[in-house]
Design a protein around this motif. Structure first.
Motif, PDB file in Angstrom:
ATOM      1  N   ASP A  66      -9.798 -44.169  67.022  1.00 30.83           N
ATOM      2  CA  ASP A  66     -10.082 -42.666  67.257  1.00 30.83           C
ATOM      3  C   ASP A  66     -10.682 -42.279  68.539  1.00 30.83           C
ATOM      4  OD1 ASP A  66     -10.292 -40.032  65.700  1.00 30.83           O
ATOM      5  OD2 ASP A  66     -12.385 -40.514  65.616  1.00 30.83           O
ATOM      6  N   GLN A  67     -11.796 -42.883  68.689  1.00 31.13           N
ATOM      7  CA  GLN A  67     -12.495 -42.745  70.111  1.00 31.13           C
ATOM      8  C   GLN A  67     -11.806 -42.714  71.269  1.00 31.13           C
ATOM      9  OE1 GLN A  67     -15.516 -41.084  69.768  1.00 31.13           O
ATOM     10  NE2 GLN A  67     -17.133 -42.762  70.058  1.00 31.13           N
ATOM     11  N   VAL A  68     -11.025 -43.897  71.293  1.00 25.37           N
ATOM     12  CA  VAL A  68     -10.268 -44.083  72.600  1.00 25.37           C
ATOM     13  C   VAL A  68      -8.942 -42.907  72.603  1.00 25.37           C
ATOM     14  CG1 VAL A  68      -8.666 -45.717  73.824  1.00 25.37           C
ATOM     15  CG2 VAL A  68     -10.967 -46.351  73.050  1.00 25.37           C
ATOM     16  N   GLY A  69      -8.467 -42.800  71.585  1.00 29.71           N
ATOM     17  CA  GLY A  69      -7.189 -41.792  71.331  1.00 29.71           C
ATOM     18  C   GLY A  69      -7.659 -40.554  71.856  1.00 29.71           C
ATOM     19  N   LYS A  70      -8.790 -39.856  71.209  1.00 37.86           N
ATOM     20  CA  LYS A  70      -9.310 -38.732  71.525  1.00 37.86           C
ATOM     21  C   LYS A  70      -9.500 -38.528  72.971  1.00 37.86           C
ATOM     22  CE  LYS A  70     -11.221 -37.598  67.035  1.00 37.86           C
ATOM     23  NZ  LYS A  70     -12.333 -37.113  66.167  1.00 37.86           N
ATOM     24  N   CYS A  71     -10.316 -39.779  73.714  1.00 42.69           N
ATOM     25  CA  CYS A  71     -10.473 -39.601  75.012  1.00 42.69           C
ATOM     26  C   CYS A  71      -9.444 -39.356  76.037  1.00 42.69           C
ATOM     27  CB  CYS A  71     -11.398 -41.127  75.172  1.00 42.69           C
ATOM     28  SG  CYS A  71     -11.912 -41.033  77.150  1.00 42.69           S
ATOM     29  N   PHE A  72      -8.475 -40.129  75.645  1.00 46.84           N
ATOM     30  CA  PHE A  72      -7.252 -39.923  76.504  1.00 46.84           C
ATOM     31  C   PHE A  72      -6.208 -39.156  75.970  1.00 46.84           C
ATOM     32  CE2 PHE A  72      -9.016 -44.202  77.680  1.00 46.84           C
ATOM     33  CZ  PHE A  72      -8.934 -44.113  79.246  1.00 46.84           C
ATOM     34  N   ASP A  73      -6.379 -38.486  74.627  1.00 41.86           N
ATOM     35  CA  ASP A  73      -5.587 -37.521  74.182  1.00 41.86           C
ATOM     36  C   ASP A  73      -4.167 -38.172  73.865  1.00 41.86           C
ATOM     37  OD1 ASP A  73      -5.290 -34.902  72.887  1.00 41.86           O
ATOM     38  OD2 ASP A  73      -4.483 -34.226  74.854  1.00 41.86           O
ATOM     39  N   LEU A  74      -4.100 -39.219  73.242  1.00 45.37           N
ATOM     40  CA  LEU A  74      -3.039 -39.889  72.888  1.00 45.37           C
ATOM     41  C   LEU A  74      -3.167 -40.563  71.362  1.00 45.37           C
ATOM     42  CD1 LEU A  74      -2.520 -42.282  76.067  1.00 45.37           C
ATOM     43  CD2 LEU A  74      -0.942 -40.355  75.349  1.00 45.37           C
ATOM     44  N   GLY A 107     -16.283 -61.353  76.410  1.00 43.66           N
ATOM     45  CA  GLY A 107     -17.817 -61.505  75.936  1.00 43.66           C
ATOM     46  C   GLY A 107     -18.191 -59.907  76.157  1.00 43.66           C
ATOM     47  N   THR A 108     -17.386 -58.976  76.253  1.00 41.64           N
ATOM     48  CA  THR A 108     -17.631 -57.602  76.368  1.00 41.64           C
ATOM     49  C   THR A 108     -18.569 -56.874  75.208  1.00 41.64           C
ATOM     50  OG1 THR A 108     -15.725 -57.047  77.610  1.00 41.64           O
ATOM     51  CG2 THR A 108     -16.779 -54.991  76.603  1.00 41.64           C
ATOM     52  N   THR A 109     -19.766 -56.634  75.334  1.00 39.77           N
ATOM     53  CA  THR A 109     -20.692 -56.183  74.574  1.00 39.77           C
ATOM     54  C   THR A 109     -20.857 -54.755  74.481  1.00 39.77           C
ATOM     55  OG1 THR A 109     -22.533 -56.258  76.023  1.00 39.77           O
ATOM     56  CG2 THR A 109     -21.815 -58.333  74.592  1.00 39.77           C
ATOM     57  N   HIS A 110     -20.515 -54.007  75.529  1.00 39.93           N
ATOM     58  CA  HIS A 110     -20.608 -52.607  75.649  1.00 39.93           C
ATOM     59  C   HIS A 110     -19.636 -52.012  76.399  1.00 39.93           C
ATOM     60  CE1 HIS A 110     -24.603 -53.878  74.409  1.00 39.93           C
ATOM     61  NE2 HIS A 110     -24.945 -52.374  73.873  1.00 39.93           N
ATOM     62  N   ALA A 111     -19.335 -50.606  76.188  1.00 37.06           N
ATOM     63  CA  ALA A 111     -18.525 -49.691  76.710  1.00 37.06           C
ATOM     64  C   ALA A 111     -19.046 -48.231  77.020  1.00 37.06           C
ATOM     65  CB  ALA A 111     -17.077 -49.861  75.935  1.00 37.06           C
ATOM     66  N   LEU A 112     -18.071 -47.739  78.045  1.00 36.22           N
ATOM     67  CA  LEU A 112     -18.235 -46.484  78.348  1.00 36.22           C
ATOM     68  C   LEU A 112     -16.881 -45.721  78.566  1.00 36.22           C
ATOM     69  CD1 LEU A 112     -20.049 -44.215  79.571  1.00 36.22           C
ATOM     70  CD2 LEU A 112     -19.851 -45.143  81.749  1.00 36.22           C
ATOM     71  N   LEU A 113     -16.742 -44.738  77.898  1.00 30.36           N
ATOM     72  CA  LEU A 113     -15.459 -44.111  77.975  1.00 30.36           C
ATOM     73  C   LEU A 113     -15.749 -42.820  78.777  1.00 30.36           C
ATOM     74  CD1 LEU A 113     -13.887 -44.316  74.406  1.00 30.36           C
ATOM     75  CD2 LEU A 113     -13.288 -45.431  76.474  1.00 30.36           C
ATOM     76  N   LEU A 114     -15.180 -42.493  79.919  1.00 32.82           N
ATOM     77  CA  LEU A 114     -14.891 -41.231  80.749  1.00 32.82           C
ATOM     78  C   LEU A 114     -13.909 -40.317  80.455  1.00 32.82           C
ATOM     79  CD1 LEU A 114     -16.274 -42.858  84.141  1.00 32.82           C
ATOM     80  CD2 LEU A 114     -17.695 -41.760  82.353  1.00 32.82           C
ATOM     81  N   ARG A 115     -14.164 -38.944  80.214  1.00 38.55           N
ATOM     82  CA  ARG A 115     -13.101 -38.110  80.253  1.00 38.55           C
ATOM     83  C   ARG A 115     -13.569 -36.907  81.206  1.00 38.55           C
ATOM     84  NH1 ARG A 115      -9.405 -35.918  75.783  1.00 38.55           N
ATOM     85  NH2 ARG A 115      -8.589 -34.268  76.545  1.00 38.55           N
ATOM     86  N   ASP A 116     -12.688 -36.543  82.299  1.00 41.02           N
ATOM     87  CA  ASP A 116     -12.896 -35.748  83.105  1.00 41.02           C
ATOM     88  C   ASP A 116     -14.126 -35.716  83.955  1.00 41.02           C
ATOM     89  OD1 ASP A 116     -10.457 -34.345  82.611  1.00 41.02           O
ATOM     90  OD2 ASP A 116     -11.482 -33.098  80.893  1.00 41.02           O
ATOM     91  N   GLY A 117     -14.548 -37.288  84.302  1.00 39.97           N
ATOM     92  CA  GLY A 117     -15.634 -37.309  84.967  1.00 39.97           C
ATOM     93  C   GLY A 117     -16.938 -37.381  84.048  1.00 39.97           C
ATOM     94  N   ARG A 118     -16.818 -37.284  82.829  1.00 40.68           N
ATOM     95  CA  ARG A 118     -18.026 -37.462  81.864  1.00 40.68           C
ATOM     96  C   ARG A 118     -18.163 -38.274  81.013  1.00 40.68           C
ATOM     97  NH1 ARG A 118     -19.221 -30.721  81.671  1.00 40.68           N
ATOM     98  NH2 ARG A 118     -19.237 -30.408  84.182  1.00 40.68           N
ATOM     99  N   PHE A 144     -17.621 -39.475  77.725  1.00 39.65           N
ATOM    100  CA  PHE A 144     -17.178 -39.167  76.516  1.00 39.65           C
ATOM    101  C   PHE A 144     -17.728 -40.105  75.363  1.00 39.65           C
ATOM    102  CE2 PHE A 144     -13.940 -39.741  73.189  1.00 39.65           C
ATOM    103  CZ  PHE A 144     -13.728 -38.274  72.897  1.00 39.65           C
ATOM    104  N   ALA A 145     -17.974 -41.324  75.379  1.00 37.93           N
ATOM    105  CA  ALA A 145     -18.564 -42.246  74.551  1.00 37.93           C
ATOM    106  C   ALA A 145     -19.231 -43.415  75.190  1.00 37.93           C
ATOM    107  CB  ALA A 145     -17.582 -42.490  73.453  1.00 37.93           C
TER     108      ALA A 145
END
Length: 59
Positions: free
Chosen positions: A32-40, A7-18, A20-21
């Motif tokens: 694309d988003q998760v790959g850029k966030c984790f640089d993978l 049931g996950t509806t929203h997400a928050l990606l953090l990179r270096d404590g800030r 990201f999305a």
């Protein structure tokens, strides 16, 4: 990603404590988003409400 509840509806990606999305899970949790966030290079999929991620290996 496999641990996210169906049931996950929203997400928050953090990179270096800030932030990201953030926003609706379908917009934030993309390859694309998760790959850029984790640089993978990765592939993220959602099937039957469950998320999965795989690291893409170079050819």
């Amino acid at each position: 990603m496999e641990e996210l509840p169906v049931g996950t509806t929203h997400a928050l990606l953090l990179r270096d404590g800030r932030t990201f999305a953030q926003g609706p899970a379908a917009d934030v949790l993309t390859s694309d988003q998760v790959g850029k966030c984790f640089d993978l290079p990765l592939t993220l999929e959602r099937r039957d409400g469950r998320w999965s991620v795989r690291i893409r290996r170079p050819a």
